[in-house]
Design an enzyme around this catalytic site. Structure first.
Site, short mmCIF file in Angstrom:
data_model
loop_
_atom_site.label_atom_id
_atom_site.label_comp_id
_atom_site.label_asym_id
_atom_site.label_seq_id
_atom_site.Cartn_x
_atom_site.Cartn_y
_atom_site.Cartn_z
CD GLN A 1 -2.39 2.14 5.82
OE1 GLN A 1 -1.30 2.70 5.82
NE2 GLN A 1 -2.60 1.00 6.46
CG HIS B 1 3.52 4.65 5.33
ND1 HIS B 1 2.49 5.24 6.03
CD2 HIS B 1 3.08 3.39 5.03
CE1 HIS B 1 1.50 4.37 6.17
NE2 HIS B 1 1.82 3.25 5.56
CD GLU C 1 -5.71 0.97 8.68
OE1 GLU C 1 -4.73 1.26 9.35
OE2 GLU C 1 -5.79 -0.03 7.95
CG HIS D 1 -0.34 0.09 2.54
ND1 HIS D 1 -0.06 -1.03 3.30
CD2 HIS D 1 0.06 1.13 3.29
CE1 HIS D 1 0.48 -0.67 4.45
NE2 HIS D 1 0.59 0.65 4.48
CD GLU E 1 3.14 -0.45 7.03
OE1 GLU E 1 2.81 0.71 6.71
OE2 GLU E 1 2.32 -1.31 7.40
C1 MC0 Z 1 9.11 11.68 10.12
N1 MC0 Z 1 10.03 11.96 9.20
C2 MC0 Z 1 9.63 11.53 8.02
C3 MC0 Z 1 8.36 10.93 8.25
N2 MC0 Z 1 8.07 11.04 9.56
N3 MC0 Z 1 10.20 11.58 6.82
C4 MC0 Z 1 9.50 11.02 5.78
N4 MC0 Z 1 8.28 10.44 5.94
C5 MC0 Z 1 7.68 10.38 7.13
N5 MC0 Z 1 6.49 9.83 7.26
C6 MC0 Z 1 11.30 12.71 9.42
C7 MC0 Z 1 11.01 14.06 10.07
O1 MC0 Z 1 10.72 15.04 9.09
C8 MC0 Z 1 12.31 14.33 10.78
O2 MC0 Z 1 13.25 14.84 9.89
C9 MC0 Z 1 12.75 12.95 11.23
O3 MC0 Z 1 12.09 12.02 10.37
C10 MC0 Z 1 12.32 12.65 12.67
O4 MC0 Z 1 10.93 12.82 12.73
P1 MC0 Z 1 10.13 13.46 13.95
O5 MC0 Z 1 9.02 14.23 13.41
O6 MC0 Z 1 11.06 14.14 14.91
O7 MC0 Z 1 9.48 12.22 14.62
P2 MC0 Z 1 10.04 11.01 15.45
O8 MC0 Z 1 11.52 10.84 15.35
O9 MC0 Z 1 9.41 11.08 16.78
O10 MC0 Z 1 9.32 9.85 14.64
C11 MC0 Z 1 9.62 9.55 13.30
C12 MC0 Z 1 9.35 8.05 13.09
C13 MC0 Z 1 7.88 7.79 13.49
C14 MC0 Z 1 9.60 7.70 11.62
C15 MC0 Z 1 10.32 7.23 13.97
O11 MC0 Z 1 7.03 8.58 12.67
C16 MC0 Z 1 7.47 6.34 13.43
O12 MC0 Z 1 7.74 5.55 14.36
N6 MC0 Z 1 6.78 5.94 12.34
C17 MC0 Z 1 6.34 4.55 12.16
C18 MC0 Z 1 4.93 4.35 12.61
C19 MC0 Z 1 3.92 5.16 11.84
O13 MC0 Z 1 4.27 6.10 11.12
N7 MC0 Z 1 2.61 4.82 12.00
C20 MC0 Z 1 1.52 5.47 11.29
C21 MC0 Z 1 1.05 4.65 10.18
P3 MC0 Z 1 14.12 16.16 10.22
O14 MC0 Z 1 14.97 16.36 9.01
O15 MC0 Z 1 13.12 17.23 10.48
O16 MC0 Z 1 14.91 15.76 11.45
S1 MC0 Z 1 0.25 3.22 10.80
C22 MC0 Z 1 0.10 2.15 9.51
O17 MC0 Z 1 0.49 2.48 8.44
C23 MC0 Z 1 -0.55 0.82 9.83
C24 MC0 Z 1 -1.88 0.99 10.44
C25 MC0 Z 1 -0.60 -0.13 8.64
O18 MC0 Z 1 0.01 0.14 7.60
O19 MC0 Z 1 -1.25 -1.17 8.73
#
Ligand code: MC0
Length: 143
Positions: free
Chosen positions: A60, A84, A43, A7, A134
């Protein structure tokens, strides 16, 4: 092996309005909806096509359900858009381990529960040229 695009995750402020845009503009219908409390999202999965391995590819659409969710944080900073990309695999554990061995940060020690009973993990966007990535093994019932 990564065998398909499972997705593309799109963050939005209003899920119902965004679903309606995809229906009215492209004719895509909602295949599945759920709330994933752990991930902090509501979602809708729009099924786009089936794939050679018996899986499928979806859009998604993601709306945050709480202010401290990763999607809410991302929306506040970037506004709506592609959040993503998710690759499908029959073996999320093995793929995550292999990719971790190449020096890419895998965000979860063990895969967690994703959409429609799938098992998921994420790769850090800073290690993937700016793309939150992912890995997904869909539930057996989906094949
Ligand atoms: C953050 N960053 C991204 C981003 N999110 N870059 C590209 N795409 C994204 N989606 C970048 C920020 O701009 C920042 O860059 C750096 O990463 C750190 O981000 P932050 O805003 O300080 O946030 P953190 O470090 O607290 O968290 C970022 C992290 C988090 C990726 C670790 O978003 C995470 O754990 N994501 C995985 C879970 C998730 O997203 N779940 C939602 C979808 P700079 O340069 O400013 O430092 S759930 C889903 O999809 C499920 C239901 C499914 O598929 O079934």
């Amino acid at each position: 092996m990564l065998t398909r695009i499972d997705h593309i995750g799109i963050a939005c402020f209003d899920l119902d309005k965004t679903v309606e845009f995809y229906r009215a503009t492209y004719g895509f219908e909602v295949f599945h909806t759920e709330v994933n409390e752990e991930q902090g999202v509501r979602e809708a999965m729009l099924r786009i096509n089936g794939t050679d391995d018996g899986g499928a590819s979806y859009l998604q659409l993601l709306e945050p359900v709480r202010e401290d969710s990763t999607v809410a944080k991302w929306l506040a900073k970037n506004g709506e858009g592609v959040h993503h990309i998710a690759f499908g695999t029959a073996d999320v554990d093995g793929e995550a381990e292999a990719i971790r061995g190449k020096g890419v940060r895998v965000l979860y020690d063990e895969p967690r529960t994703g959409s429609m009973g799938s098992r998921i993990t994420f790769l850090h966007p800073k290690d993937c040229h700016g793309v939150l990535t992912e890995l997904v093994t869909s539930a057996p019932s989906r094949h």
